[in-house]
Design a protein around this motif. Sequence first.
Motif, PDB file in Angstrom:
ATOM      1  N   GLY A  15      -2.153   9.385  -4.820  1.00 39.82           N
ATOM      2  CA  GLY A  15      -3.018   9.060  -5.946  1.00 39.82           C
ATOM      3  C   GLY A  15      -2.296   8.597  -7.198  1.00 39.82           C
ATOM      4  O   GLY A  15      -2.929   8.329  -8.219  1.00 39.82           O
ATOM      5  N   ARG A  16      -0.969   8.494  -7.134  1.00 39.07           N
ATOM      6  CA  ARG A  16      -0.222   8.001  -8.311  1.00 39.07           C
ATOM      7  C   ARG A  16      -0.519   6.534  -8.568  1.00 39.07           C
ATOM      8  O   ARG A  16      -0.737   5.761  -7.643  1.00 39.07           O
ATOM      9  N   ASP A  17      -0.478   6.142  -9.799  1.00 39.76           N
ATOM     10  CA  ASP A  17      -0.798   4.769 -10.174  1.00 39.76           C
ATOM     11  C   ASP A  17       0.416   3.859 -10.132  1.00 39.76           C
ATOM     12  O   ASP A  17       1.546   4.318 -10.295  1.00 39.76           O
ATOM     13  N   VAL A  18       0.129   2.580  -9.920  1.00 45.95           N
ATOM     14  CA  VAL A  18       1.141   1.545 -10.066  1.00 45.95           C
ATOM     15  C   VAL A  18       1.061   1.064 -11.512  1.00 45.95           C
ATOM     16  O   VAL A  18      -0.021   0.733 -12.002  1.00 45.95           O
ATOM     17  N   LEU A  19       2.191   1.100 -12.200  1.00 46.41           N
ATOM     18  CA  LEU A  19       2.224   0.674 -13.606  1.00 46.41           C
ATOM     19  C   LEU A  19       2.280  -0.845 -13.677  1.00 46.41           C
ATOM     20  O   LEU A  19       3.091  -1.464 -12.989  1.00 46.41           O
ATOM     21  N   LYS A  20       1.407  -1.434 -14.496  1.00 51.00           N
ATOM     22  CA  LYS A  20       1.413  -2.895 -14.629  1.00 51.00           C
ATOM     23  C   LYS A  20       1.686  -3.285 -16.063  1.00 51.00           C
ATOM     24  O   LYS A  20       1.014  -2.809 -16.977  1.00 51.00           O
ATOM     25  N   SER A  23       4.639  -5.128 -11.641  1.00 52.49           N
ATOM     26  CA  SER A  23       3.941  -3.946 -11.116  1.00 52.49           C
ATOM     27  C   SER A  23       5.009  -3.014 -10.583  1.00 52.49           C
ATOM     28  O   SER A  23       5.852  -3.433  -9.789  1.00 52.49           O
ATOM     29  N   GLU A  73       0.865  -1.176   0.000  1.00 51.65           N
ATOM     30  CA  GLU A  73       0.000   0.000   0.000  1.00 51.65           C
ATOM     31  C   GLU A  73       0.907   1.233   0.000  1.00 51.65           C
ATOM     32  O   GLU A  73       1.945   1.247   0.665  1.00 51.65           O
ATOM     33  N   PHE A  89       6.146   1.015  -9.126  1.00 47.26           N
ATOM     34  CA  PHE A  89       5.851   2.369  -8.674  1.00 47.26           C
ATOM     35  C   PHE A  89       7.030   3.239  -9.073  1.00 47.26           C
ATOM     36  O   PHE A  89       8.161   3.010  -8.634  1.00 47.26           O
TER      37      PHE A  89
END
Length: 182
Positions: A17-22, A53, A7, A55
């Motif tokens: 609020g940044r996304d985790v790139l998958k 995944s 988390e 960050f």
Amino acid sequence: NKIVFPELFFTDKNLVGRDVLKISRNLSDLKGIFADAEAFERMPQNQLAYEVSSFLPEKEGTPGGLYFGITYLYPGKVGNEYMMTKGHYHANVDRAEFYWGLEGEGMLILMDGQRNVWAEHVFPGSLHYIPGGVAHRMANTGSSLFSFAACWPSDAGHNYAEIAENGFSARLMEVNGVPHLI
Ligand code: 6PG
Ligand code: NI
């Protein structure tokens, strides 16, 4: 029951609020890396090989920043060779990296600039330091999902071309049921 991505807790408002790139790689993305090309062609090319995944809090190329990722490498073999990542040097070749075993087991295959190859056993809780100038690839030697975390500099980048063209000078093969670097 795959290890979940941590988390994200940040006080820096820019990161909230940044996304985790998958990203995911199928067998078709790994064409040419395995010794047994015929065994490879017989396998379903849309089979999922691994997912990553990540960050990536800094813009790619930022000096001094860090990236964090988890790779989920599925079990399997192509002929007698264990399922593995493409492998790379960093584009900024002297950039180092940490790998940390999370679940399942595998081997970290390393190759220096003189093409010397060695390997380290990776298991839940094992920590691996990949010095600058060393190409790295993971292989799943078990029969379950193999997951590991990584931390690397945001100005490392990836040089896949060198490995795509010349490979590693040794491969991790199953011989009499156990992994051998040959
Ligand atoms: C990196 C890390 C790691 C790696 C993945 C997938 O430098 O980004 O070494 O996140 O990219 O494990 O392996 P490949 O990049 O070789 O496909
Ligand atoms: Ni790397």
